[in-house]
Design a protein around this motif. Structure first.
Motif, mmCIF file in Angstrom:
data_model
loop_
_atom_site.group_PDB
_atom_site.id
_atom_site.type_symbol
_atom_site.label_atom_id
_atom_site.label_comp_id
_atom_site.label_asym_id
_atom_site.label_seq_id
_atom_site.Cartn_x
_atom_site.Cartn_y
_atom_site.Cartn_z
ATOM 1 N N ARG A 93 -3.355 7.607 -5.360
ATOM 2 C CA ARG A 93 -3.248 6.594 -4.320
ATOM 3 C C ARG A 93 -4.398 5.617 -4.420
ATOM 4 O O ARG A 93 -5.313 5.764 -5.194
ATOM 5 N N SER A 94 -4.307 4.589 -3.609
ATOM 6 C CA SER A 94 -5.366 3.600 -3.544
ATOM 7 C C SER A 94 -6.709 4.291 -3.328
ATOM 8 O O SER A 94 -6.825 5.222 -2.547
ATOM 9 N N PHE A 148 0.838 -1.209 0.000
ATOM 10 C CA PHE A 148 0.000 0.000 0.000
ATOM 11 C C PHE A 148 0.864 1.248 0.000
ATOM 12 O O PHE A 148 0.614 2.199 -0.719
ATOM 13 N N PHE A 187 -4.016 -0.031 10.920
ATOM 14 C CA PHE A 187 -4.756 0.283 9.705
ATOM 15 C C PHE A 187 -5.890 1.266 9.976
ATOM 16 O O PHE A 187 -6.159 2.147 9.156
ATOM 17 N N SER A 207 1.352 4.135 -2.915
ATOM 18 C CA SER A 207 0.932 5.507 -2.641
ATOM 19 C C SER A 207 1.927 6.501 -3.215
ATOM 20 O O SER A 207 1.643 7.669 -3.330
ATOM 21 N N LEU A 215 -2.113 5.802 4.422
ATOM 22 C CA LEU A 215 -2.156 4.472 3.811
ATOM 23 C C LEU A 215 -1.822 3.357 4.766
ATOM 24 O O LEU A 215 -2.669 2.963 5.521
ATOM 25 N N ALA A 216 -0.603 2.818 4.773
ATOM 26 C CA ALA A 216 -0.376 1.701 5.684
ATOM 27 C C ALA A 216 0.902 1.874 6.494
ATOM 28 O O ALA A 216 1.510 0.912 6.914
ATOM 29 N N LEU A 240 -6.404 4.826 8.161
ATOM 30 C CA LEU A 240 -7.606 5.269 7.461
ATOM 31 C C LEU A 240 -7.935 6.704 7.824
ATOM 32 O O LEU A 240 -8.304 7.501 6.971
ATOM 33 N N TYR A 243 -9.643 3.370 -2.047
ATOM 34 C CA TYR A 243 -10.595 3.138 -0.959
ATOM 35 C C TYR A 243 -10.052 3.464 0.421
ATOM 36 O O TYR A 243 -10.800 3.815 1.313
ATOM 37 N N PHE A 244 -8.726 3.354 0.587
ATOM 38 C CA PHE A 244 -8.211 3.492 1.945
ATOM 39 C C PHE A 244 -7.763 4.912 2.218
ATOM 40 O O PHE A 244 -6.585 5.214 2.237
#
Lengths: 272, 169
Positions: free
Chosen positions: A36-37, A27, B63, A31, B72-73, B67, A39-40
């Motif tokens: 970027r992705s 992820f 996570f 990014s 991101l992560a 959000l 949904y998140f």
């Protein structure tokens, strides 16, 4: 086969850890590409509504200050209108205008990370789309990156991925506006040729090259400048007009001619 | 008893996420310090529980924070790593003691608890800020962030820890 299963059972925690780590790294690395992705991010329903509720409470604490700011902006605008010789009550023909403007409020601001995103309380429902420009009364703020039904996230100019066309006011020398992630009240303008006469205090505005922002939206003033490594271009420190740590009301700008411009540019790209 | 511990952990999870995103992510102390108090979850989490479950829950915790903060992560990667090496840190801090059934965090000395917490925080911040800037060109800035944010997190976590110190397992 038996041995493989034994191996998996023996190292299941490590394998699980490695799997999860790779998911998160995946992820993160994704990014760093342009979009970027999908949904998140904080425009989703849960975080959007939580931020909205929290903002609904905290917004009362600076209503006074915000009122004064809006009044000041109105004064400036009226000043412009009256000096143009038009009266206030003239209807503006929106069909002819090439820009449409929406208003929105920031529900989540951030300015300390290397990649800052701001969440605002207007989304697809109100017609917000990706790549619309976002400004405040004082100057430029960023570009819409993601939209959900009720919320949008804005890629702030305080983002190391941000790259906006800007020029020196009243000239046509343009360069790129970037951020190095150090100070939240300063951005950098690069690629201005060294033959351009510069002065500390000169105003920097958005350029005409971008189909996102109208020309001449204020950005900031030159704080200091220096030649870059190759000694042929300036690297300019720009002090922002906006106080990025204290923002509330923003405007979203949509250029109606943008699809046409993009189509034309795509044609040229195809021809080459 | 088991239900009770589940309930406490779910409550902790939710409250820590909310406190983190609504209060501490907006703190911007000195312009850049945002303490990450949610690491307390890893500090308080029961020692005897299933490791795999612990790693998955830590990932979810990170996570959730991601959000909310549009990172991101990054938090997820840092948190899951800390969760994975927590037993190693515990062995380092408490010695072989911690493997006994009777071991409890509240029974250990104050110095041990602080060392344990500090090591969790340092590991977390190191990974988080390295990944966040994704380059070594701003090494000084990264170090500055790690040191000051780490200190702020440690102090706040200790304060929170003593505030809610009633019978932790």
């Amino acid at each position: 086969m038996q041995q493989i299963i034994n191996f998996i059972i023996r190292f299941k925690t490590s394998l699980l850890y490695i799997l999860l780590l790779f998911i998160s790294l995946g992820f993160t690395i994704n990014s760093h590409s342009y979009h970027r992705s999908k949904y998140f991010n904080s425009t989703n329903w849960i975080s959007g509504s939580i931020y909205n509720t929290a903002d609904g409470i905290s917004t009362y604490f600076d209503l006074d200050e915000e009122n004064i700011r809006l009044l000041e902006e109105n004064r400036k605008l009226r000043n412009i209108i009256f000096n143009q010789g038009q009266t206030d009550s003239v209807e503006i023909d929106t069909a002819k205008a090439s820009y449409t403007i929406l208003s929105a409020q920031i529900i989540k601001n951030s300015y300390t990370n290397p990649n800052n995103y701001i969440t605002i309380n207007k989304g697809k429902k109100e017609g917000v789309k990706q790549d619309m420009g976002v400004i405040t009364a004082n100057g430029i703020l960023g570009i819409i990156e993601h939209t959900s039904n009720g919320y949008s996230s804005v890629q702030s100019i305080l983002n190391t991925k941000s790259n906006i066309n800007a020029k020196i006011k009243n000239t046509n020398y343009f360069g790129s506006l970037i951020w190095d992630g150090v100070r939240y009240d300063e951005v950098k303008l690069v690629d201005i040729p060294r033959l351009v006469p510069l002065l500390v205090g000169d105003t920097i505005v958005t350029g005409a090259m971008s189909s996102i922002f109208p020309e001449n939206i204020p950005i900031g003033t030159i704080k200091s400048f220096d030649l870059n490594v190759s000694k042929s271009f300036y690297s300019i420190d720009v002090e922002l007009f906006n106080d990025m740590s204290n923002l509330k009301n923003v405007y979203i700008i949509y250029n109606k001619n943008r699809p046409e411009i993009l189509e034309l540019e795509a044609e040229i790209a195809n021809d080459q | 008893m088991i239900n009770n511990s589940y309930f406490i952990n779910i409550l902790r999870f939710t409250l820590l996420v909310l406190v983190q995103v609504l209060v501490f992510n907006r703190l911007n102390f000195f312009g850049f310090i945002n303490p990450m108090v949610y690491i307390l979850f890893l500090f308080w989490y029961p020692i005897k529980e299933n490791r795999a479950a612990f790693i998955v829950i830590s990932f979810l915790l990170g996570f959730c924070i991601d959000l909310f903060s549009d990172t991101l992560a990054l938090h997820a990667a840092a948190t899951v790593t800390v969760a994975y090496i927590r037993p190693t840190i515990m062995r380092f801090v408490f010695g072989v003691n911690y493997e006994f059934q009777s071991f409890k965090l509240s029974n250990s000395t104050r110095a041990q608890q602080i060392t344990f917490l500090a090591l969790l925080i340092i590991t977390h911040h190191l990974i988080f800020f390295m990944l966040e800037s994704f380059s070594l060109s701003n090494m000084l800035l990264i170090l500055k962030k790690i040191v000051f944010t780490g200190l702020a997190t440690l102090i706040l976590c200790l304060l929170f820890g003593s505030l809610f110190s009633a019978k932790k397992d």
